[in-house]
Design an enzyme around this catalytic site. Structure first.
Site, PDB file in Angstrom:
ATOM      1  NE  ARG A  54      -0.750   1.621   3.706  1.00  0.00           N
ATOM      2  CZ  ARG A  54       0.389   2.285   3.943  1.00  0.00           C
ATOM      3  NH1 ARG A  54       1.515   1.678   4.191  1.00  0.00           N
ATOM      4  NH2 ARG A  54       0.391   3.614   3.916  1.00  0.00           N
ATOM      5  NE  ARG A  91      -6.289   1.043  -1.958  1.00  0.00           N
ATOM      6  CZ  ARG A  91      -5.667   1.629  -0.936  1.00  0.00           C
ATOM      7  NH1 ARG A  91      -4.376   1.464  -0.748  1.00  0.00           N
ATOM      8  NH2 ARG A  91      -6.349   2.384  -0.086  1.00  0.00           N
ATOM      9  CG  ASP A 239      -3.131   8.195  -1.641  1.00  0.00           C
ATOM     10  OD1 ASP A 239      -2.997   8.681  -0.498  1.00  0.00           O
ATOM     11  OD2 ASP A 239      -2.847   7.018  -1.909  1.00  0.00           O
ATOM     12  CG  ASN A 249      -2.701  11.755   2.426  1.00  0.00           C
ATOM     13  OD1 ASN A 249      -2.129  10.835   1.825  1.00  0.00           O
ATOM     14  ND2 ASN A 249      -2.448  12.023   3.691  1.00  0.00           N
TER      15      ASN A 249
HETATM   16  O1  MRU Z   1      -4.866   3.339   2.012  1.00  0.00           O
HETATM   17  P1  MRU Z   1      -3.378   3.524   2.061  1.00  0.00           P
HETATM   18  O2  MRU Z   1      -2.773   2.975   3.304  1.00  0.00           O
HETATM   19  O3  MRU Z   1      -2.701   3.043   0.807  1.00  0.00           O
HETATM   20  O4  MRU Z   1      -3.201   5.103   2.115  1.00  0.00           O
HETATM   21  C1  MRU Z   1      -1.924   5.656   2.065  1.00  0.00           C
HETATM   22  C2  MRU Z   1      -1.915   7.129   2.202  1.00  0.00           C
HETATM   23  O5  MRU Z   1      -2.931   7.773   2.296  1.00  0.00           O
HETATM   24  C3  MRU Z   1      -0.584   7.811   2.156  1.00  0.00           C
HETATM   25  O6  MRU Z   1      -0.608   9.001   2.894  1.00  0.00           O
HETATM   26  C4  MRU Z   1      -0.280   8.148   0.686  1.00  0.00           C
HETATM   27  O7  MRU Z   1      -0.380   7.017  -0.119  1.00  0.00           O
HETATM   28  C5  MRU Z   1       1.032   8.739   0.526  1.00  0.00           C
HETATM   29  S1  MRU Z   1       2.254   7.535   0.886  1.00  0.00           S
HETATM   30  C6  MRU Z   1       3.662   7.742   0.445  1.00  0.00           C
END
Ligand code: MRU
Length: 348
Positions: A54, A91, A239, A249
């Site tokens: 992730r 996703r 993201d 994010n």
């Molecule tokens: O759902 P996730 O755990 O993949 O979400 C991750 C995040 O929201 C992080 O802040 C984002 O991907 C930036 S990571 C380098």
């Protein structure tokens, strides 16, 4: 890279041996450090969907290898297209996923046109390895730029997990914090990050290995602590960044940005340019992943509420550009975060 405190004995989150991808299954951390081997598009997509791997940059890297493994196993345009759609659908929010899959897909198509199915696999693998190397490099540069920007900040708040588990190198926001901690004393307030507890399970696990002082707080506690003057800055990852600088994010980011604005402290976002999506005009165009409502109703398999309680589970929120002090990318720092500054940053 120098042997800083970042390098303490953790199994690598992503390990590519040229043929197979091994990942550290993040759903089991911190209790268990289990390595899972992935072999193609279907199991890689599933690992991304269930958050075994992730974080925006790392799902891009994993998907790139997933597609490369798929065409190595079954060279041909059919398997390429099926694998690519499967991975992209895993996703929706992180821009890095679609971008990485598209890059590998084009490299494979081009190689097929030039030399047929045999050439595809090597081209796809080279592209995936290139993406991985670029993300490592981007993290290093973001670390340096972000640490310069936050040089005066000893107490920082962060959210979700943005370290090596989530991105190349030492990560995005957590990579900045690690670099800052190499330069000066730093204390991190990290949020739990309900419902899947990326902060409590993963960021704490990484901060411990990095040797950085930290305290874990409930998500709802962080804005109040910021208001009471207990943080010098907030730094998070991203993201997807829209053309106007709005940032998607992990859900809970927006309330931290509001608290930072109210308290008059910087709210900084760190992310590679692979998270930028100029095709989304504003944050309203960013697809927000809605996950299984059971993730909110349950924790560790235990029901937390009444059975059948209606629940929503948006995995991300959008922070308007106006609340963001600076966006740290490997190409430079956008400050202010607006359409013009981002376009200049992306210009060739
Ligand atoms: O759902 P996730 O755990 O993949 O979400 C991750 C995040 O929201 C992080 O802040 C984002 O991907 C930036 S990571 C380098």
């Amino acid at each position: 890279v120098s042997a800083t405190r970042s390098d303490l004995r953790a199994p690598p989150p992503l390990d590519w041996d040229g043929q197979r991808l091994r990942i550290l299954d993040q759903t089991l951390l911190p209790a268990e450090e289990r390595i899972v081997e992935l072999t193609g598009a279907a199991d890689t997509a599933e690992a991304i969907r269930r958050l075994a791997v992730r974080g925006a940059p790392n799902i891009g890297i994993a998907a790139a290898y997933g597609l490369a493994m798929e065409v190595a196993r079954e060279p041909g345009l059919g398997s390429l297209e099926r694998g690519a759609s499967r991975l992209v659908e895993a996703r929706p929010t992180a821009a890095n996923l679609g971008r990485a899959v598209q890059r590998v897909r084009w490299a494979a198509v081009k190689a097929y046109a030039e030399g047929g199915a045999v050439r595809m696999a090597a081209a796809a693998r080279a592209e995936a390895e290139g993406i991985h190397a670029e993300e490592d490099q981007a993290s290093r540069r973001m670390g340096e730029l972000g640490a310069e920007l936050l040089a005066g900040c000893g107490r920082v708040v962060t959210h979700c997990n943005t370290g090596a588990l989530a991105a190349g190198g030492r990560g995005t926001a957590l990579g900045v914090i690690a670099e800052l901690a190499d330069r000066r004393p730093v204390k991190v307030l990290t949020t739990e990050t309900r419902p899947l507890l990326q902060g409590a399970r993963l960021t704490v696990w990484e901060l411990r290995r990095l040797g950085i002082e930290h305290e874990l707080v409930a998500d709802g506690a962080a804005p109040g602590l910021i208001a009471r003057g207990q943080a010098d800055a907030v730094i998070v990852g991203c993201d997807r960044v829209a053309a106007n600088g709005d940032v998607a994010n992990k859900v809970g980011t927006y309330s931290l940005a509001l608290a930072a604005r109210e308290a008059g402290i910087p709210f900084v976002v760190a992310g590679p340019t692979s998270s930028l999506d100029p095709a989304a005009a504003t944050g309203a165009e960013i697809p927000i992943e809605e996950r299984d409502p059971d993730e909110v109703r349950e924790a560790g398999g235990e029901l937390l509420t009444l059975p059948e309680t209606p629940s929503r589970n948006p995995a991300f929120d959008v922070t308007p550009a106006a609340l963001i002090t600076a966006l740290v990318t490997e190409r430079g720092v956008a400050r202010p975060v607006d359409r013009r500054t981002l376009a200049a940053l992306l210009a060739p």
